[in-house]
Motif scaffolding. Structure first.
Motif, short mmCIF file in Angstrom:
data_model
loop_
_atom_site.label_atom_id
_atom_site.label_comp_id
_atom_site.label_asym_id
_atom_site.label_seq_id
_atom_site.Cartn_x
_atom_site.Cartn_y
_atom_site.Cartn_z
N ASP A 222 12.16 -53.56 7.45
CA ASP A 222 13.47 -54.12 7.12
C ASP A 222 13.82 -53.71 5.69
OD1 ASP A 222 11.78 -55.67 5.57
OD2 ASP A 222 11.89 -57.40 6.91
N ASN A 223 14.88 -54.32 5.15
CA ASN A 223 15.33 -53.98 3.78
C ASN A 223 14.34 -54.44 2.72
OD1 ASN A 223 17.64 -52.54 4.35
ND2 ASN A 223 18.95 -54.36 4.39
N TRP A 224 13.54 -55.48 3.03
CA TRP A 224 12.48 -55.85 2.09
C TRP A 224 11.52 -54.68 1.91
CZ3 TRP A 224 12.69 -59.64 -1.17
CH2 TRP A 224 13.38 -60.81 -0.86
N SER A 227 13.27 -51.81 -0.14
CA SER A 227 13.43 -52.07 -1.58
C SER A 227 12.09 -51.97 -2.31
CB SER A 227 14.05 -53.45 -1.80
OG SER A 227 13.19 -54.48 -1.36
N SER A 255 15.24 -56.57 -1.84
CA SER A 255 15.93 -56.39 -0.56
C SER A 255 17.44 -56.24 -0.77
CB SER A 255 15.60 -57.56 0.37
OG SER A 255 16.12 -57.33 1.67
N GLU A 256 18.24 -56.87 0.10
CA GLU A 256 19.69 -56.74 0.03
C GLU A 256 20.35 -57.88 -0.75
OE1 GLU A 256 21.32 -58.60 4.08
OE2 GLU A 256 19.56 -57.32 4.39
#
Length: 259
Positions: A222-224, A227, A255-256
């Motif tokens: 995921d975005n975690w 990043s 993240s986001e």
């Protein structure tokens, strides 16, 4: 021969005209280069003047804060001296009237010593804060000078509290959805690394960020994930390519949620 001579003269005139035109074109080119060079120098001078004005503004702000801190310190010192005098007079009076035992007097003496230590601690703390502010100002000036040729939209430098923040745009560092640093960004990271190496007393936290577009691949959950990998990619460049001590580096992902 009567016909040949005019033709030869005409050819000579044409040749002379071509040579003059080439010289003129070359002079025009030199003139354009000179003007472009002067424009670059004027632009650099303007940026330098703006940086100097910003530094002077920050220095004036620090002077104001320092004056307020000194005023508070002076007020605390006056209050402390008053309390010490009052306690001393009270202790003498109580001894004269035999109302305080020897152990009570010793307790009051210890309390006064504690107050003295607290006052010294406050003074030391204020000195460290002033020193930290001065170091941060020097760091900001060095970073801005080193990154003066980078587009203002791609880099931002600011002070928040006791920390200096250097924000680099994602479009300069990575392709969308990727943690691989683009070659064009290595030069910018190298300049930042040189400044970091000049300030050996400072530690560095590298934060990775993403946009709010969800991502899930074979390597990224995921975005975690994305990043954090972006942060570690920068840390590895700092350590392996530019020689920043790894013990000074920390990698983190946001993240986001702080795009």
């Amino acid at each position: 021969m009567r016909y040949l001579l005019p033709v030869m003269l005409l050819s000579g005139l044409l040749l002379s005209s071509c040579v003059s035109k080439k010289k003129f074109t070359a002079l025009e080119h030199e003139r354009d280069e000179y003007r472009a060079s002067m424009a670059q120098k004027e632009d650099y001078l303007l940026r330098t003047q703006e940086e100097l004005a910003e530094a002077q503004r920050q220095l004036a702000q620090r002077d104001t804060e320092l004056a307020k801190a000194l005023a508070r310190e002076e007020a605390l010192q006056g209050r402390l001296e008053y309390m010490e005098l009052a306690n001393t007079n009270l202790l003498d009076r109580m001894r004269e009237l035999s109302m305080v035992s020897q152990s009570g007097a010793e307790s009051i003496k210890q309390s006064l010593e504690v107050m003295d230590k607290q006052s010294n601690y406050i003074q030391e703390l204020q000195g460290k804060i002033q020193e930290k502010d001065s170091l941060n100002l020097v760091l900001v000036m060095n970073l801005k000078r080193s990154l003066a040729d980078v587009n203002d939209e791609d880099v931002q430098i600011e002070v928040k509290g006791s920390k200096v923040f250097v924000s680099l745009s994602d479009k300069m560092l990575y392709r969308s959805g990727s943690a691989e640093i683009q070659p064009a960004a290595l030069n910018v990271l190298g300049k930042v690394a040189r400044i970091i190496k000049d300030h050996q007393d400072l530690d560095v936290l590298v934060e990775g960020h993403t946009d709010n577009v969800p991502i899930k691949t074979g390597c990224l959950a995921d975005n975690w994930d994305l990043s954090t990998k972006r942060a570690t990619a920068v840390v590895r460049v700092m350590q392996w390519r530019y020689g920043v001590a790894p013990a000074r580096l920390t990698a983190a992902g946001r993240s986001e949620y702080v795009p």
